[in-house]
Design an enzyme around this catalytic site. Sequence first.
Site, PDB file in Angstrom:
ATOM      1  CB  SER A  24      27.993  14.002  24.436  1.00 52.08           C
ATOM      2  OG  SER A  24      28.099  15.307  25.234  1.00 52.08           O
ATOM      3  CG  ASN A 111      19.736  16.250  33.974  1.00 53.34           C
ATOM      4  OD1 ASN A 111      20.843  16.117  33.243  1.00 53.34           O
ATOM      5  ND2 ASN A 111      19.322  15.994  35.004  1.00 53.34           N
ATOM      6  CB  THR A 156      -3.947   0.428 -11.673  1.00 51.74           C
ATOM      7  OG1 THR A 156      -4.357  -0.257 -12.488  1.00 51.74           O
ATOM      8  CG2 THR A 156      -5.153   1.736 -11.558  1.00 51.74           C
ATOM      9  CG  HIS A 157      -2.632  -3.733 -10.530  1.00 54.48           C
ATOM     10  ND1 HIS A 157      -2.944  -4.430  -9.147  1.00 54.48           N
ATOM     11  CD2 HIS A 157      -3.294  -2.651 -10.682  1.00 54.48           C
ATOM     12  CE1 HIS A 157      -3.752  -4.929  -8.647  1.00 54.48           C
ATOM     13  NE2 HIS A 157      -4.753  -3.416  -9.640  1.00 54.48           N
ATOM     14  CB  SER A 278      28.878   3.421 -16.290  1.00 55.91           C
ATOM     15  OG  SER A 278      29.717   2.117 -15.999  1.00 55.91           O
ATOM     16  CE  LYS A 284      23.731   2.049 -17.281  1.00 53.85           C
ATOM     17  NZ  LYS A 284      23.869   1.079 -15.961  1.00 53.85           N
ATOM     18  CG  ASN A 286      24.133   4.943 -13.778  1.00 55.71           C
ATOM     19  OD1 ASN A 286      23.714   4.123 -15.179  1.00 55.71           O
ATOM     20  ND2 ASN A 286      25.215   4.352 -14.395  1.00 55.71           N
ATOM     21  CD  GLU A 291      20.534   4.695  -9.532  1.00 59.59           C
ATOM     22  OE1 GLU A 291      20.830   3.654  -9.062  1.00 59.59           O
ATOM     23  OE2 GLU A 291      20.884   5.433 -10.109  1.00 59.59           O
ATOM     24  CE1 TYR A 318      19.788  13.948  29.467  1.00 59.94           C
ATOM     25  CE2 TYR A 318      20.867  12.942  31.575  1.00 59.94           C
ATOM     26  CZ  TYR A 318      20.984  12.695  29.920  1.00 59.94           C
ATOM     27  OH  TYR A 318      22.580  13.057  29.093  1.00 59.94           O
ATOM     28  CD  GLN A 323      26.080  11.739  26.102  1.00 57.35           C
ATOM     29  OE1 GLN A 323      26.498  12.980  26.663  1.00 57.35           O
ATOM     30  NE2 GLN A 323      27.179  11.611  25.558  1.00 57.35           N
ATOM     31  CE  LYS A 326      22.185  16.441  23.072  1.00 56.43           C
ATOM     32  NZ  LYS A 326      22.075  14.601  23.463  1.00 56.43           N
TER      33      LYS A 326
END
Length: 461
Positions: A24, A111, A156-157, A278, A284, A286, A291, A318, A323, A326
Amino acid sequence: MTNKMWGGRFKEGPSAIMAEINASIDFDRRLYTQDIMASKAHAAMLAKQGIITKADAKKIRVGLDHINVEIATGTFKFSKALEDIHLNIESRLKELIGDAAGRLHTARSRNDQVATDMRLYVRDCVDALDGALQDLQLALAQKADAHAATLMPGFTHLQSAQPVTFGHHMLAYVEMIGRDRSRFADARKRMNENPLGAAALAGTSYAIDRHMTAEELGFDGPTRNSMDSVSARDYVLEVLSACVISSIHLSRLAEEIVIWCSAQFRFVKLSDKFTTGSSIMPQKRNPDAAELVRAKPGRILGAFTSLAMVLKGLPLTYSKDMQEDKELTFDALDNFALAIAAMAGLVRDMEPQSKTLLTAANADYSTATDLADWLVQALKMPFREAHHVTGKIVALAEKKSCTLSELLLEDMQAIHSGITKVVFKRLTVEASVASRSSFGGTAPSNVRREARRWLRASKGK
Ligand code: ARG
């Protein structure tokens, strides 16, 4: 070659694939600060309790400080054969200080060591996230103060409903983030207990002082059951779930910014700093940052779900399964932190387009409710009837393709004879928002007071 840290009973080393799945170090190296801090606290405690000598404890401390610098400056050589951060550090300590290094692991196990490191790491992240969320609230409250009276349609909506102010809209997010912060604070309180000294799972026969290491590491006290100490990861789930909820809040604002930037809305402008072009369409601009913030809950919830599945049905105590907490946790926390920072940048960058917003606020008979309220208040009409009369007036305006305030008084009176010209004062969007001064309402005076209250309070903190 057998593992030099635990290979006593082994004749052979692990197969390549065993080493590959087991190691790890490539990701848990980022726990080094916490690992060193916990080891120093442990060594100091062992010395105070007379379990190791003061001289050994000092060597250990100096050696660990040295390793801290090596890792921080990039000169430390990590070894995959040594599996994880704990063994990498201990092995280097042996090179640096000799036999005393071997005494550090008295009365502890990897542990409780990893359980401690991870709690410290997640706690540090929670503290950093709180600061970042507070900064985002600050950005929102400043925008709110600057635009306490900037009119816009409230939806609303996603249909125009009633006029509100841009500041009021910003303060809605200040509230959400305030609740997010309290969720983190809550999780922090529960998780702030010291698992160190639980050893492998059963506690230890050495006369250790877990209260001392708890205090040293800023924990409120030691955990009360050694088995729970090494197997508990619910605090990670709790923090991740707080991240999920908060990232969902950010994604809602991100989506609004995306909509607001579109040619069909043009409610706000983002600068070059927070947009991209773009490669094919030269015109463009963006809102990529927004996003991406909108997308983040996907992976953050993914981390929560994955970890929940890792823990589900796992027997005490344990198991190496843990592990797997992480990478998921690091990725989720990193990405959430990035999303908050990007959102604070977006909020500071975005410029509400007051003219467009005002036009939109006026559209779609947005003050129809004000007309109904006037009928109730001035003519003592029951609200249901007022609603009906207003509906007829709206239909008439629709037929004549005009706004409510452009209707002639006679037209209105033909629908209800009691209507007087005073009503026109209520039909402007300015009058509409100004009238909504109920507690928590959108009246500019409310919004300004709330924004300033919040800005004052955040300065005090
Ligand atoms: N790298 C391990 C983890 O992250 C550390 C604990 C290992 N304990 C053990 N008994 N093998 O979970």
